[in-house]
Design an enzyme around this catalytic site. Sequence first.
Site, PDB file in Angstrom:
ATOM      1  N   LYS A   1       0.910  -1.233   0.092  1.00  0.00           N
ATOM      2  CA  LYS A   1      -0.180   0.003   0.013  1.00  0.00           C
ATOM      3  C   LYS A   1       0.742   1.037  -0.097  1.00  0.00           C
ATOM      4  O   LYS A   1       2.091   1.301  -0.785  1.00  0.00           O
ATOM      5  CB  LYS A   1      -1.070  -0.209   1.176  1.00  0.00           C
TER       6      LYS A   1
ATOM      7  N   HIS B   1      -8.728  -3.343  -6.198  1.00  0.00           N
ATOM      8  CA  HIS B   1      -8.766  -3.329  -4.729  1.00  0.00           C
ATOM      9  C   HIS B   1      -9.876  -2.459  -4.008  1.00  0.00           C
ATOM     10  O   HIS B   1     -10.316  -1.629  -4.480  1.00  0.00           O
ATOM     11  CB  HIS B   1      -7.288  -2.754  -4.225  1.00  0.00           C
TER      12      HIS B   1
ATOM     13  N   GLU C   1     -11.009 -10.679  -1.121  1.00  0.00           N
ATOM     14  CA  GLU C   1     -10.711  -9.568   0.133  1.00  0.00           C
ATOM     15  C   GLU C   1     -12.157  -9.230   0.783  1.00  0.00           C
ATOM     16  O   GLU C   1     -12.578  -8.307  -0.038  1.00  0.00           O
ATOM     17  CB  GLU C   1      -9.892  -8.679  -0.472  1.00  0.00           C
TER      18      GLU C   1
ATOM     19  N   GLY D   1      -7.628  -4.713   6.700  1.00  0.00           N
ATOM     20  CA  GLY D   1      -6.961  -3.884   7.483  1.00  0.00           C
ATOM     21  C   GLY D   1      -7.622  -3.637   8.927  1.00  0.00           C
ATOM     22  O   GLY D   1      -7.247  -2.622   9.690  1.00  0.00           O
TER      23      GLY D   1
END
EC number: 5.3.1.1
Length: 260
Positions: free
Chosen positions: A13, A103, A175, A181
């Site tokens: 990232k 993403h 994801e 996160g």
Amino acid sequence: MALRRPMVAGNWKMNGTAQLAQELFTKFATKLQNDSAEVVLCPPSIFLESVRQQLDANKEALNGCLVRMGAQNLSQHDFGAYTGEVSGQMLKDSGCRYVIIGHSERRRMYGETSDIVAEKFAAAQKHGLTPILCVGESGPAREARRTFEVIAEELDVVIEKNGTMAFDNAIIAYEPLWAVGTGKSATPEQAQEVHAFIRKRLSEVSPYIGENIRILYGGSVTPSNAADLFAQPDVDGGLIGGASLNSTEFLSLCSIAMSA
């Protein structure tokens, strides 16, 4: 049954340093044992050259271990007045083999629709890059039992615009947005259920693609949960976020994938 080589892809990232690249390769050269899994590093574009230099400098020390380079994003355009953007050809020239597409952070923060994601998928393949296509549902969508519906929509747009056989040269990463996160990972059973759905969805239009495509899990993967996740029959490795910034943790994940 297809023999799908596991993959561990590290998505830095907007983090990392050139020093991190050097630290990773120092450990790769002494700790990676074989080519049973593929390792991909996806640093910020500014550090691609640093990673490439480390790849070149450690080629002999890696002794055939499969360490590749990838990018975190690309433009759907080939060139032009698109300030701040990077094209597929530029990434290819930088030594990238892979690029992350769609993403959840790009979709959510930068308004990337499924149509834009499909265009970026095509742009990646046009320039010889293998897209790592991210799909996944939000927390509210999961609570409403719309997980499969959301993922099917995200997959179907790419299939409609690029054709099923485009997935012969692609990776999918599941994801779940509620796990990215957050420190909260999907259970191995939850991950397997969705991965099996993705594989079945692709198998319906191409049994060959469905059997052979690699599907990664991304969402708070750590050395403590990776073995159980990677042991699932339809989980072919991981798209790693935070743990990819810690050389010890990332190397541990690579070792787990090599033993899966």
